[in-house]
Scaffold this motif. Structure first.
Motif, PDB file in Angstrom:
ATOM      1  N   LEU A  11     -22.685  58.607  16.368  1.00  0.00           N
ATOM      2  CA  LEU A  11     -21.416  58.445  15.662  1.00  0.00           C
ATOM      3  C   LEU A  11     -20.568  59.694  15.815  1.00  0.00           C
ATOM      4  CD1 LEU A  11     -22.507  57.127  12.135  1.00  0.00           C
ATOM      5  CD2 LEU A  11     -21.617  55.778  14.027  1.00  0.00           C
ATOM      6  N   VAL A  12     -19.266  59.500  15.916  1.00  0.00           N
ATOM      7  CA  VAL A  12     -18.306  60.579  15.728  1.00  0.00           C
ATOM      8  C   VAL A  12     -17.368  60.052  14.653  1.00  0.00           C
ATOM      9  CG1 VAL A  12     -16.457  61.966  16.723  1.00  0.00           C
ATOM     10  CG2 VAL A  12     -18.478  61.423  18.093  1.00  0.00           C
ATOM     11  N   GLY A  13     -17.361  60.719  13.513  1.00  0.00           N
ATOM     12  CA  GLY A  13     -16.563  60.248  12.391  1.00  0.00           C
ATOM     13  C   GLY A  13     -16.313  61.357  11.400  1.00  0.00           C
ATOM     14  N   TYR A  14     -15.839  60.965  10.234  1.00  0.00           N
ATOM     15  CA  TYR A  14     -15.452  61.921   9.200  1.00  0.00           C
ATOM     16  C   TYR A  14     -16.315  61.745   7.962  1.00  0.00           C
ATOM     17  CZ  TYR A  14     -11.387  62.758  12.079  1.00  0.00           C
ATOM     18  OH  TYR A  14     -10.568  63.089  13.127  1.00  0.00           O
ATOM     19  N   CYS A  15     -16.724  62.865   7.390  1.00  0.00           N
ATOM     20  CA  CYS A  15     -17.493  62.848   6.155  1.00  0.00           C
ATOM     21  C   CYS A  15     -16.586  62.341   5.032  1.00  0.00           C
ATOM     22  CB  CYS A  15     -18.023  64.243   5.841  1.00  0.00           C
ATOM     23  SG  CYS A  15     -19.019  64.305   4.346  1.00  0.00           S
ATOM     24  N   GLY A  16     -17.024  61.299   4.341  1.00  0.00           N
ATOM     25  CA  GLY A  16     -16.187  60.677   3.334  1.00  0.00           C
ATOM     26  C   GLY A  16     -16.396  61.189   1.926  1.00  0.00           C
ATOM     27  N   GLU A  17     -17.370  62.048   1.721  1.00  0.00           N
ATOM     28  CA  GLU A  17     -17.668  62.568   0.390  1.00  0.00           C
ATOM     29  C   GLU A  17     -18.475  63.846   0.527  1.00  0.00           C
ATOM     30  OE1 GLU A  17     -19.820  59.276  -1.174  1.00  0.00           O
ATOM     31  OE2 GLU A  17     -21.552  59.639   0.090  1.00  0.00           O
ATOM     32  N   VAL A  36     -20.286  58.492   6.223  1.00  0.00           N
ATOM     33  CA  VAL A  36     -19.409  58.861   7.339  1.00  0.00           C
ATOM     34  C   VAL A  36     -18.527  57.661   7.663  1.00  0.00           C
ATOM     35  CG1 VAL A  36     -19.353  59.475   9.797  1.00  0.00           C
ATOM     36  CG2 VAL A  36     -21.027  60.544   8.279  1.00  0.00           C
ATOM     37  N   ALA A  37     -17.244  57.934   7.866  1.00  0.00           N
ATOM     38  CA  ALA A  37     -16.286  56.881   8.203  1.00  0.00           C
ATOM     39  C   ALA A  37     -15.980  56.914   9.694  1.00  0.00           C
ATOM     40  CB  ALA A  37     -14.993  57.069   7.418  1.00  0.00           C
ATOM     41  N   ILE A  54     -15.036  51.694   8.878  1.00  0.00           N
ATOM     42  CA  ILE A  54     -16.430  51.290   8.701  1.00  0.00           C
ATOM     43  C   ILE A  54     -17.175  52.477   8.095  1.00  0.00           C
ATOM     44  CG2 ILE A  54     -18.544  50.518   9.852  1.00  0.00           C
ATOM     45  CD1 ILE A  54     -15.446  50.028  11.754  1.00  0.00           C
ATOM     46  N   TRP A  55     -17.867  52.236   6.981  1.00  0.00           N
ATOM     47  CA  TRP A  55     -18.615  53.292   6.296  1.00  0.00           C
ATOM     48  C   TRP A  55     -20.092  53.205   6.659  1.00  0.00           C
ATOM     49  CZ3 TRP A  55     -16.289  57.210   4.075  1.00  0.00           C
ATOM     50  CH2 TRP A  55     -14.963  57.056   3.688  1.00  0.00           C
ATOM     51  N   HIS A  56     -20.690  54.363   6.952  1.00  0.00           N
ATOM     52  CA  HIS A  56     -22.096  54.463   7.336  1.00  0.00           C
ATOM     53  C   HIS A  56     -22.823  55.366   6.347  1.00  0.00           C
ATOM     54  CE1 HIS A  56     -20.798  52.881  11.249  1.00  0.00           C
ATOM     55  NE2 HIS A  56     -19.789  53.712  11.111  1.00  0.00           N
ATOM     56  N   LYS A  57     -23.940  54.873   5.793  1.00  0.00           N
ATOM     57  CA  LYS A  57     -24.779  55.713   4.940  1.00  0.00           C
ATOM     58  C   LYS A  57     -25.638  56.582   5.852  1.00  0.00           C
ATOM     59  CE  LYS A  57     -26.578  52.524   1.811  1.00  0.00           C
ATOM     60  NZ  LYS A  57     -27.236  52.080   0.693  1.00  0.00           N
ATOM     61  N   VAL A  58     -25.697  57.880   5.523  1.00  0.00           N
ATOM     62  CA  VAL A  58     -26.377  58.837   6.390  1.00  0.00           C
ATOM     63  C   VAL A  58     -27.284  59.727   5.534  1.00  0.00           C
ATOM     64  CG1 VAL A  58     -25.994  60.643   8.102  1.00  0.00           C
ATOM     65  CG2 VAL A  58     -24.311  58.847   7.833  1.00  0.00           C
TER      66      VAL A  58
END
Length: 110
Positions: A11-17, A36-37, A54-58
């Motif tokens: 994944l390449v995305g942004y930390c959402g929290e 991660v979004a 799309i939100w991914h639990k990491v």
């Protein structure tokens, strides 16, 4: 059974929290959980452009969890490699829920 299978996610995305660090009671091992979004662009039937998030639990464990807690914050752009992991639980109402998350093996703040 086929021994040449692969369970790998990139994944390449942004930390959402802000990542949350907890310690497992039985082992004392740290785990850092966050979401991660990523974004998907598409056109609908009428030709209108849309962007879907799309939100991914990491989850990161041990030394990687400590790195995440110190270096990742909400909005950080991240490169992540890991594997899919599934779990299930039952709600207080007796409903079974399944959950999919990514267990990180490599992370880079971009």
């Amino acid at each position: 059974m086929n021994s040449s299978t692969v369970n790998r996610v990139t994944l390449v995305g942004y930390c959402g929290e802000t990542p949350e660090m907890i310690y497992i009671k039985s082992t004392g091992n740290p785990v850092c959980n966050f979401r991660v979004a990523t974004h998907k662009n598409y056109k609908n039937k009428e030709g209108v452009n849309f962007e879907e998030t799309i939100w991914h639990k990491v989850s990161a464990w041990n030394n990687l969890a400590e790195y995440v807690a110190e270096n990742v914050k909400k909005g950080s752009k991240l490169y992540i490699e890991g594997e899919l992991s599934t779990s299930s639980y039952t709600t207080p109402q007796g409903v079974r829920k399944d959950s999919v998350s990514i267990q990180i093996s490599e992370l880079k703040v971009l």
